[in-house]
Design an enzyme around this catalytic site. Sequence first.
Site, PDB file in Angstrom:
ATOM      1  N   ARG A  17      32.668  73.191 -58.250  1.00 33.16           N
ATOM      2  CA  ARG A  17      34.128  73.190 -58.109  1.00 33.16           C
ATOM      3  C   ARG A  17      34.678  74.533 -57.611  1.00 33.16           C
ATOM      4  NH1 ARG A  17      33.852  68.808 -57.180  1.00 33.16           N
ATOM      5  NH2 ARG A  17      33.931  67.068 -58.615  1.00 33.16           N
ATOM      6  N   THR A  40      23.904  63.714 -49.281  1.00 32.71           N
ATOM      7  CA  THR A  40      22.634  63.536 -49.984  1.00 32.71           C
ATOM      8  C   THR A  40      22.800  62.936 -51.378  1.00 32.71           C
ATOM      9  OG1 THR A  40      22.718  65.799 -50.836  1.00 32.71           O
ATOM     10  CG2 THR A  40      21.567  65.462 -48.736  1.00 32.71           C
ATOM     11  N   HIS A  55      34.950  61.643 -52.278  1.00 30.01           N
ATOM     12  CA  HIS A  55      34.504  62.461 -51.146  1.00 30.01           C
ATOM     13  C   HIS A  55      34.670  61.695 -49.834  1.00 30.01           C
ATOM     14  CE1 HIS A  55      32.764  66.311 -52.466  1.00 30.01           C
ATOM     15  NE2 HIS A  55      32.584  65.704 -53.624  1.00 30.01           N
ATOM     16  N   ARG A  56      34.296  60.424 -49.819  1.00 31.56           N
ATOM     17  CA  ARG A  56      34.441  59.607 -48.605  1.00 31.56           C
ATOM     18  C   ARG A  56      35.901  59.546 -48.180  1.00 31.56           C
ATOM     19  NH1 ARG A  56      30.879  54.757 -50.883  1.00 31.56           N
ATOM     20  NH2 ARG A  56      28.803  55.502 -50.308  1.00 31.56           N
ATOM     21  N   ARG A  59      37.379  62.735 -46.436  1.00 32.01           N
ATOM     22  CA  ARG A  59      36.900  63.157 -45.111  1.00 32.01           C
ATOM     23  C   ARG A  59      37.875  62.731 -44.026  1.00 32.01           C
ATOM     24  NH1 ARG A  59      31.446  60.778 -46.559  1.00 32.01           N
ATOM     25  NH2 ARG A  59      30.963  62.220 -48.217  1.00 32.01           N
ATOM     26  N   ASP A  87      25.922  68.126 -46.973  1.00 34.40           N
ATOM     27  CA  ASP A  87      26.437  68.375 -48.317  1.00 34.40           C
ATOM     28  C   ASP A  87      25.681  67.464 -49.275  1.00 34.40           C
ATOM     29  OD1 ASP A  87      27.964  69.293 -50.416  1.00 34.40           O
ATOM     30  OD2 ASP A  87      29.879  68.645 -49.601  1.00 34.40           O
TER      31      ASP A  87
END
Length: 175
Positions: A17, A40, A55-56, A59, A87
């Site tokens: 973080r 990964t 996270h997706r 982006r 990442d």
Amino acid sequence: MTPSEAGRIVFVTGGARSGKSTFAERRAAQNGPGVTYLATAQAFDDEMTDRIARHRADRPAGWVTHEEPLAVPAALRAVTTPAALLDCLSLWVSNLMLAGHTDEAVLDAADDLLRAARERGGMTVLVTNEVGFGIVPDNALARRYRDLLGWVNQRAAAASDEAHLIVSGLPLRLK
């Protein structure tokens, strides 16, 4: 993309973080349009599934995402966009260990990854966790992971053209 960006390796490290992924995403986007995000992470529980989904969603539209937990050097070689963002090395090393790779095999894979990055026609941004600032872990597997990731990070930092340490959202350029 300018010729000087071909084969360029940018190393980004920091704690959990710390803001390293955000910094890395911005750095990759500076290379112009066309970023491939190599992820990964693997979802072994609901919390990680939610984390991956966030996270997706974060982006930028138009980025290509390729999820690859193990064969990362081959995945990097297949990238054709001007920038590739991996990442992260931390989860990749963990994935390789849990898949039964020896320390030597992990280090060989890291060397192969760095060769793939250097041979690319574009820039590669490598994100990793700095896990060596804490206490010595109390079990052999955790100590092995800390040591192995430390060796992979050293190799990646040495091979990089730029290296950044992110602390509390603030970047410190190391080289």
